[in-house]
Scaffold this active site. Structure first.
Site, PDB file in Angstrom:
ATOM      1  N   GLU A   1     -16.473   8.470  31.176  1.00  0.00           N
ATOM      2  CA  GLU A   1     -17.315   8.668  30.006  1.00  0.00           C
ATOM      3  C   GLU A   1     -18.650   9.289  30.413  1.00  0.00           C
ATOM      4  O   GLU A   1     -18.980   9.340  31.602  1.00  0.00           O
ATOM      5  CB  GLU A   1     -17.519   7.312  29.305  1.00  0.00           C
ATOM      6  CG  GLU A   1     -16.216   6.646  28.838  1.00  0.00           C
ATOM      7  CD  GLU A   1     -15.524   7.354  27.664  1.00  0.00           C
ATOM      8  OE1 GLU A   1     -15.479   8.590  27.646  1.00  0.00           O
ATOM      9  OE2 GLU A   1     -15.023   6.645  26.773  1.00  0.00           O
TER      10      GLU A   1
ATOM     11  N   HIS B   1     -14.930  13.674  28.227  1.00  0.00           N
ATOM     12  CA  HIS B   1     -14.402  12.938  29.384  1.00  0.00           C
ATOM     13  C   HIS B   1     -13.126  13.543  29.952  1.00  0.00           C
ATOM     14  O   HIS B   1     -12.329  14.155  29.245  1.00  0.00           O
ATOM     15  CB  HIS B   1     -14.196  11.450  29.063  1.00  0.00           C
ATOM     16  CG  HIS B   1     -13.113  11.126  28.086  1.00  0.00           C
ATOM     17  ND1 HIS B   1     -13.123   9.976  27.338  1.00  0.00           N
ATOM     18  CD2 HIS B   1     -11.967  11.759  27.736  1.00  0.00           C
ATOM     19  CE1 HIS B   1     -12.044   9.922  26.582  1.00  0.00           C
ATOM     20  NE2 HIS B   1     -11.328  11.002  26.796  1.00  0.00           N
TER      21      HIS B   1
ATOM     22  N   ASP C   1      -5.202   6.713  34.124  1.00  0.00           N
ATOM     23  CA  ASP C   1      -5.934   5.559  33.588  1.00  0.00           C
ATOM     24  C   ASP C   1      -5.017   4.589  32.847  1.00  0.00           C
ATOM     25  O   ASP C   1      -3.856   4.891  32.574  1.00  0.00           O
ATOM     26  CB  ASP C   1      -7.092   6.024  32.676  1.00  0.00           C
ATOM     27  CG  ASP C   1      -6.689   7.146  31.723  1.00  0.00           C
ATOM     28  OD1 ASP C   1      -5.473   7.331  31.495  1.00  0.00           O
ATOM     29  OD2 ASP C   1      -7.579   7.836  31.207  1.00  0.00           O
TER      30      ASP C   1
ATOM     31  N   ASP D   1     -15.779  13.423  23.800  1.00  0.00           N
ATOM     32  CA  ASP D   1     -17.083  13.193  24.429  1.00  0.00           C
ATOM     33  C   ASP D   1     -17.149  13.877  25.797  1.00  0.00           C
ATOM     34  O   ASP D   1     -18.051  13.631  26.579  1.00  0.00           O
ATOM     35  CB  ASP D   1     -17.393  11.687  24.549  1.00  0.00           C
ATOM     36  CG  ASP D   1     -16.420  10.953  25.470  1.00  0.00           C
ATOM     37  OD1 ASP D   1     -15.492  11.599  26.018  1.00  0.00           O
ATOM     38  OD2 ASP D   1     -16.588   9.732  25.653  1.00  0.00           O
TER      39      ASP D   1
HETATM   40  P1  PGA Z   1      -5.943  13.384  23.408  1.00  0.00           P
HETATM   41  O1  PGA Z   1      -6.943  12.738  24.449  1.00  0.00           O
HETATM   42  O2  PGA Z   1      -4.938  14.151  24.225  1.00  0.00           O
HETATM   43  O3  PGA Z   1      -5.310  12.230  22.684  1.00  0.00           O
HETATM   44  O4  PGA Z   1      -6.748  14.285  22.531  1.00  0.00           O
HETATM   45  C1  PGA Z   1      -7.457  13.535  25.453  1.00  0.00           C
HETATM   46  C2  PGA Z   1      -8.371  12.721  26.330  1.00  0.00           C
HETATM   47  O5  PGA Z   1      -8.996  11.761  25.825  1.00  0.00           O
HETATM   48  O6  PGA Z   1      -8.484  13.042  27.522  1.00  0.00           O
END
Ligand code: PGA
Length: 262
Positions: free
Chosen positions: A148, A143, A66, A141
């Site tokens: 999302e 994801h 992404d 959340d």
């Molecule tokens: P993070 O994010 O590694 O910064 O905890 C993980 C994600 O949002 O997939």
């Protein structure tokens, strides 16, 4: 699904890097899906160390999950003020391994035509032969990438609106330190879809810290639901390996999974 639980973050990083290195040794021209975020940074450090010991990335093809919409790499800024995922990947990994620039693919956050770009990204993955190994984190959340809650399990690469939880977490972890206000941070991103991710031949999902414990247990052991898009791991047909530290694994029901602790 194989679940590996390690005591601490350093050990999940080493374990994940070894897993990726094995894939590269087995298939030197592997197509690898890379992830950004705080979680894989230790894994990338370990991959850089393995590269110094001879691990060869020269035939690897990379596709990232992404990128924020409207954001591109800005080399006129110091890294701390450039929050693009492009910059992250170069600073945390690509600058320090022998991957070829032409083999690196990230969603183009500055594209004038996001719809067309997303189609071309899917086509490029197909042309490369599909993803051999996709590295994944998990958001609070639930994801995967920026899929999302509510994203369809058939979804493909597309523009997605970020949830409040994601905006809060990424603001605290990244944008705040770069001097941005909460309103200034991007609210949309281009993300591979869940359908795209589920087509990878293997995946590794990493999570660490107690903040992730609840969502990890929901994703791995709760109902399969597009409200927690990482729960699609339960219907994934390829080889799935989940590597957790003890804090992230704390809410798993041990009776329900076979986990190896080491
Ligand atoms: P993070 O994010 O590694 O910064 O905890 C993980 C994600 O949002 O997939």
């Amino acid at each position: 699904m194989k679940v590996i639980i390690k005591k601490e973050y350093e050990q999940i990083s080493t374990c994940a890097a070894e897993y990726i290195a094995e894939q590269i040794k087995r298939k030197p021209n592997s197509v690898i899906g890379f992830a950004t975020g705080g979680t894989p940074i230790g894994t990338y450090r370990e991959l850089i160390r393995l590269h110094k010991e001879g691990l060869d990335f020269s035939n690897i093809i990379a596709f990232n999950l992404d990128e924020y919409l409207g954001v591109g790499m800005d080399l006129s800024k110091p890294y701390s003020q450039d929050q693009s995922y492009h910059r992250f990947m170069y600073e945390e990994l690509f600058n320090y391994i022998n991957i070829k620039k032409e083999n690196i693919h990230l969603p183009d956050g500055l594209t004038k035509d996001p719809e067309e770009f997303c189609k071309s990204y899917e086509d490029a993955i197909k042309e490369a032969g599909g993803i051999d190994l996709q590295i994944l984190g998990i958001g609070r959340d639930g994801h995967w990438a920026f899929n999302e809650p509510g994203s369809s399990f058939d979804s493909r690469t597309r523009v997605e609106k970020l949830t409040k939880q994601t905006l809060d977490d990424n603001y605290e972890a990244f944008y705040k330190n770069a001097g941005f206000s909460r309103e200034e941070m991007p609210h949309y991103a281009i993300t591979m879809g869940i359908g795209t991710i589920l087509e990878a031949r293997s995946i590794i999902m990493l999570a660490n810290g107690s903040k992730k414990a609840e969502v990890v247990s929901k994703a791995l052991q709760g109902p399969v639901t597009n409200q927690i898009t990482a729960s699609s791991i339960q219907i994934y047909q390829g080889t799935a390996t989940v590597i957790l530290d003890e804090d992230a694994a704390a809410m798993l029901d041990e009776g329900k999974i076979v986990a190896s602790v080491s």
